[in-house]
Design a protein around this motif. Structure first.
Motif, mmCIF file in Angstrom:
data_model
loop_
_atom_site.group_PDB
_atom_site.id
_atom_site.type_symbol
_atom_site.label_atom_id
_atom_site.label_comp_id
_atom_site.label_asym_id
_atom_site.label_seq_id
_atom_site.Cartn_x
_atom_site.Cartn_y
_atom_site.Cartn_z
ATOM 1 N N VAL A 1 2.452 -1.384 9.336
ATOM 2 C CA VAL A 1 1.285 -1.812 8.563
ATOM 3 C C VAL A 1 0.245 -2.463 9.483
ATOM 4 O O VAL A 1 -0.964 -2.235 9.331
ATOM 5 C CB VAL A 1 1.697 -2.786 7.441
ATOM 6 N N GLN A 2 0.704 -3.255 10.435
ATOM 7 C CA GLN A 2 -0.228 -3.899 11.361
ATOM 8 C C GLN A 2 -0.983 -2.887 12.213
ATOM 9 O O GLN A 2 -2.095 -3.162 12.686
ATOM 10 C CB GLN A 2 0.527 -4.872 12.272
ATOM 11 N N ASN A 3 -0.379 -1.708 12.417
ATOM 12 C CA ASN A 3 -1.012 -0.696 13.256
ATOM 13 C C ASN A 3 -1.852 0.306 12.463
ATOM 14 O O ASN A 3 -2.324 1.296 13.021
ATOM 15 C CB ASN A 3 0.052 0.057 14.062
ATOM 16 N N LEU A 4 -2.043 0.052 11.175
ATOM 17 C CA LEU A 4 -2.929 0.894 10.378
ATOM 18 C C LEU A 4 -4.382 0.658 10.799
ATOM 19 O O LEU A 4 -4.720 -0.403 11.332
ATOM 20 C CB LEU A 4 -2.770 0.566 8.894
ATOM 21 N N PRO A 5 -5.253 1.628 10.552
ATOM 22 C CA PRO A 5 -6.688 1.415 10.834
ATOM 23 C C PRO A 5 -7.214 0.218 10.038
ATOM 24 O O PRO A 5 -6.748 -0.064 8.938
ATOM 25 C CB PRO A 5 -7.335 2.724 10.344
#
Length: 290
Positions: free
Chosen positions: A202-206
């Motif tokens: 989730v932290q690496n989502l745009p």
């Protein structure tokens, strides 16, 4: 308690009870422990020469029954915290209206004859079905765009398509995590690994509003799920993730494991069946840690 007695189950044999996050379920486990403590107090009063039988707060982790919150249900609450907000709900309602229109006989036949998959209608109480519904709309984007130029009921704005793309991207890690939690071969520490993977994805989502909302919901819910000495002990016993524990957490884990070890030793001895579990005298040679 009566049910346990009917089936010959000693309450001290029960370490945890896994429930959903409903307040009444959490309270039921607390009530069970209260009843157990009251029963132990009566038994202690009736014992003769039992100076060693003493209820200490630190003993509660091994003498009582701990409530463990269901990981899959916690993930469901995280998702619901987001998709039930008014702005998100309105966008999903728009997607649902288009899906329902595409499920009518005329458009369903059109899609089938064109070699397309049928539209999918979700169940509003099952967020994973909402994920699949929107995922299917994205798959049918080209034909829906063409049909929308003819029928206003099927018209979706670019903002709607952007919303669907972002929502499916955000929900996919939660969907994957839920599937992992349905495996029949999981240990307690796997929950930590699955949630950390989810948090990382989730932290690496745009960067967008949905990402922020899902991160906030996840951080809010996961704390209650991962707390507790038993969970710390489970992480300590898993060589894959033991390194994530601090020095103080390692000490806590060892104490918890030692306490559980003594509890098991006492259960093996029928003479202690009706006594308080953690007061069982344990020889130094029997201790699991030096």
């Amino acid at each position: 308690m009566d049910v346990f007695q009917d089936f010959g189950i000693n309450l001290h044999q029960i370490l945890t009870i896994t429930t959903d996050n409903a307040a009444n379920m959490i309270k039921s486990v607390a009530d069970l422990n209260q009843e157990l403590n009251e029963e132990q107090a009566v038994e202690s009063d009736e014992e003769q020469n039992v100076d060693h039988l003493e209820l200490m707060p630190s003993d509660l982790v091994s003498s009582g029954v701990q409530s463990i919150r269901c990981g899959a249900h916690t993930i469901q609450l995280c998702v619901n915290d987001v998709i039930k907000t008014e702005s998100i709900k309105q966008n999903i309602d728009t997607c649902r209206s288009v899906s329902k229109k595409l499920r009518t006989t005329y458009y369903r036949s059109m899609l089938k004859n064109g070699g397309h998959k049928a539209a999918f209608i979700d169940c509003i109480t099952r967020w994973n079905s909402t994920y699949k519904m929107i995922e299917r709309l994205l798959l049918l984007k080209s034909i829906i765009t063409s049909l929308g130029n003819i029928n206003a009921e099927l018209y979706l704005t670019e903002n709607s398509w952007t919303f669907m793309t972002e929502l499916v991207s955000a929900l996919k890690p939660f969907y994957t995590a839920t599937l992992k939690l349905q495996s029949g071969k999981l240990c307690f520490s796997d929950l930590f690994i699955i949630l950390m993977d989810l948090d990382f994805e989730v932290q690496n989502l745009p960067e967008n509003e949905l990402k922020v909302m899902f991160l906030q919901a996840l951080n809010k819910r996961k704390t209650a799920l991962l707390e507790g000495d038993l969970f710390t002990a489970a992480i300590y016993l898993d060589p894959r993730i033991r390194i994530s524990l601090s020095a103080s957490q390692i000490v806590t884990a060892k104490k918890c494991i030692e306490s559980l070890y003594k509890r098991i030793q006492c259960l093996k001895d029928r003479t202690y069946e009706h006594k308080f579990i953690d007061t069982c005298p344990c020889d130094d040679n029997d201790k699991p840690f030096p």
